[in-house]
Scaffold this motif. Structure first.
Motif, PDB file in Angstrom:
ATOM      1  N   THR A  53       0.844  -1.205   0.000  1.00 56.72           N
ATOM      2  CA  THR A  53       0.000   0.000   0.000  1.00 56.72           C
ATOM      3  C   THR A  53       0.875   1.250   0.000  1.00 56.72           C
ATOM      4  O   THR A  53       0.558   2.241  -0.645  1.00 56.72           O
ATOM      5  N   ILE A  54       1.963   1.199   0.743  1.00 56.18           N
ATOM      6  CA  ILE A  54       2.937   2.307   0.784  1.00 56.18           C
ATOM      7  C   ILE A  54       4.337   1.687   0.755  1.00 56.18           C
ATOM      8  O   ILE A  54       4.611   0.763   1.507  1.00 56.18           O
ATOM      9  N   ASP A  55       5.198   2.206  -0.103  1.00 63.28           N
ATOM     10  CA  ASP A  55       6.579   1.728  -0.143  1.00 63.28           C
ATOM     11  C   ASP A  55       7.452   2.711   0.641  1.00 63.28           C
ATOM     12  O   ASP A  55       7.823   3.770   0.132  1.00 63.28           O
ATOM     13  N   LEU A  56       7.757   2.333   1.887  1.00 68.07           N
ATOM     14  CA  LEU A  56       8.475   3.254   2.775  1.00 68.07           C
ATOM     15  C   LEU A  56       9.908   3.539   2.316  1.00 68.07           C
ATOM     16  O   LEU A  56      10.559   4.422   2.861  1.00 68.07           O
ATOM     17  N   SER A  57      10.385   2.790   1.322  1.00 70.00           N
ATOM     18  CA  SER A  57      11.729   3.112   0.827  1.00 70.00           C
ATOM     19  C   SER A  57      11.681   4.293  -0.150  1.00 70.00           C
ATOM     20  O   SER A  57      12.708   4.884  -0.476  1.00 70.00           O
ATOM     21  N   LYS A  58      10.482   4.636  -0.604  1.00 73.57           N
ATOM     22  CA  LYS A  58      10.356   5.753  -1.559  1.00 73.57           C
ATOM     23  C   LYS A  58       9.527   6.901  -1.005  1.00 73.57           C
ATOM     24  O   LYS A  58       9.459   7.974  -1.606  1.00 73.57           O
ATOM     25  N   VAL A  59       8.871   6.657   0.120  1.00 77.64           N
ATOM     26  CA  VAL A  59       7.901   7.624   0.638  1.00 77.64           C
ATOM     27  C   VAL A  59       8.302   8.100   2.031  1.00 77.64           C
ATOM     28  O   VAL A  59       8.765   7.311   2.853  1.00 77.64           O
ATOM     29  N   VAL A  60       8.116   9.391   2.278  1.00 78.49           N
ATOM     30  CA  VAL A  60       8.301   9.949   3.621  1.00 78.49           C
ATOM     31  C   VAL A  60       6.983  10.625   4.004  1.00 78.49           C
ATOM     32  O   VAL A  60       6.442  11.413   3.218  1.00 78.49           O
TER      33      VAL A  60
END
Ligand code: DMJ
Length: 420
Positions: free
Chosen positions: A401-408
């Motif tokens: 749902t969210i890719d924390l390696s690309k999103v802050v």
């Protein structure tokens, strides 16, 4: 659990639509509405839109996006709080633009950024508290680190997406000016005058008024690969862990200390402080993150729901409201992500059950004026849509749902994707 959270979002959203549509926030007891500044700035729709998108509420999100694009105007003769409008509206417009590709939202963000920018025109470059959206007039010289240092993710992203470096430069300059006024032992105080640059309250802590300054040092490094922010974060967290962390008989906490001497001046911790396990986890310090989230969970379960503030030495409440705050859930989300420990989903179930039990009304969710008596009050802040329900949902949602390696996430839980 993800579906149950989604249903509760829908419940509150339908209440907002029925009784407060077109306004900033629903009053969940009187079934009325509240506008922060007398005229609507669509606080709940802008804050809640990206949660709807992430929850897959496609039609609802499209209608809301269209309504915002057609009705939201910042050409208003009102003094607004630069910090709150930046984290909620600028952050919300930017993340929803990235998620939807709707250029009207970016145009609104650019217009808002330009109208907020005069706030930075002070002798030090640190922002005034209030700015008039129509005239650019400013006021409010006495402020705090959070209101100065929690602007770079939004203004920086606006620069990256519009190609106008001025936004990044102004917010970064403010952050550096603040950092440069840290004490010789590396701490910041609670209150500072942005005209003189003098501290007016030397109390240091990680709580409301300072909290997201630290969060943004770390996150601006991660989002923009900003090496100055990396350096400032590393120097700051060392001082915070040295002087504010407190291993007490009741658990591991962070309290208050004098910014110049490091002497302990207080032992309170509350709902807002509970963001810190998440920030620690994101920085890679899982040991302190786990211990602090355990303490925060103890705070929640001691009272059935967390208070705004308590003394962690006595475990007695010092400020008894609950504003539907997200921080403890946000931290559970990060810890679950980085450790995969099922414990954090179990904690999330406790948070969810308490919210439903004590805060649910027939048309939405209500804050509590007193967690001891569980007395409700007539408020449902927009961050309940933006953050509280989003982090609860993400705690159980499929990992892609969210890719924390690309999103802050900004401090209002608006996900910003590194597209640059
Ligand atoms: C939100 O507006 C943000 O999370 C901010 O950083 C702190 N206060 C509220 C939520 O508690």
């Amino acid at each position: 659990m993800a579906e149950r959270v989604r249903q509760e979002f829908l419940h509150a959203w339908q209440g907002y639509k029925q009784y407060a549509w077109g306004h900033d926030a629903l009053k969940p007891l009187s079934k009325g509405y509240h506008d922060w500044y007398g005229v609507p700035l669509l606080m709940s729709p802008v804050d809640g839109l990206d949660t709807m998108i992430l929850m897959g509420m496609t039609d609802e999100a499209a209608q809301t996006r269209d309504y915002i694009a057609k009705n939201l105007s910042f050409d208003r003769d009102i003094y607004v709080k630069n910090f709150e409008i930046t984290i909620r509206l600028l952050g919300g417009l930017l993340s929803s633009y990235q998620l939807s590709g709707d250029k009207r939202l970016l145009a609104l963000a650019d217009d808002l950024g330009a109208r907020l920018s005069p706030a930075f025109n002070s002798p030090t470059g640190m922002p005034y508290v209030y700015v008039n959206l129509k005239t650019g007039a400013v006021r409010g010289e006495s402020t705090n680190p959070a209101e100065i240092g929690t602007l770079l993710l939004e203004f920086g992203t606006l620069s990256k997406l519009t190609g106008k470096p001025i936004y990044y430069d102004k917010a970064k300059h403010a952050l550096v000016e603040l950092y440069n006024r840290r004490s010789p032992i590396g701490l910041v105080g609670s209150t500072i005058n942005i005209k003189t640059g003098e501290w007016t309250d030397p109390t240091s802590h990680i709580s409301g008024g300072i909290d997201s300054y630290y969060e943004y040092l770390l996150k601006a490094w991660l989002l923009f690969d900003d090496k100055d922010c990396e350096r400032m974060w590393k120097a700051s967290i060392e001082a915070v862990n040295k002087y504010l962390a407190d291993q007490a008989p009741t658990g591991f906490w962070y309290g208050q200390a004098n910014m110049n001497t490091g002497a302990r001046t207080g032992t309170t911790f509350g709902a807002l402080d509970a963001f810190f396990p998440g920030t620690l986890a994101l920085s890679g310090d899982l040991d302190r993150a786990r211990k602090l989230e355990d303490s925060a969970y103890k705070m929640w379960t001691t009272f059935g729901i967390e208070p705004e503030e308590m003394n962690y030495m006595t475990m007695k409440i010092t400020s008894g409201g609950y504003e539907l705050r997200p921080e403890i859930i946000e931290s559970a989300y990060y810890l679950r992500h980085f450790t995969k420990d099922p414990r954090y989903r179990e904690m999330g179930k406790t948070f969810f059950d308490s919210l439903v039990k004590y805060c649910r009304t027939d048309v939405g969710y209500a804050a509590l004026s007193d967690v001891a008596t569980k007395t409700k009050k007539d408020e449902m802040e927009s961050f309940f849509f933006a953050e509280t329900l989003k982090y609860l949902f993400l705690l159980y949602a499929p990992p892609d749902t969210i890719d924390l390696s690309k999103v802050v996430f900004n401090t209002e839980a608006h996900p910003i994707r590194r597209t640059w």
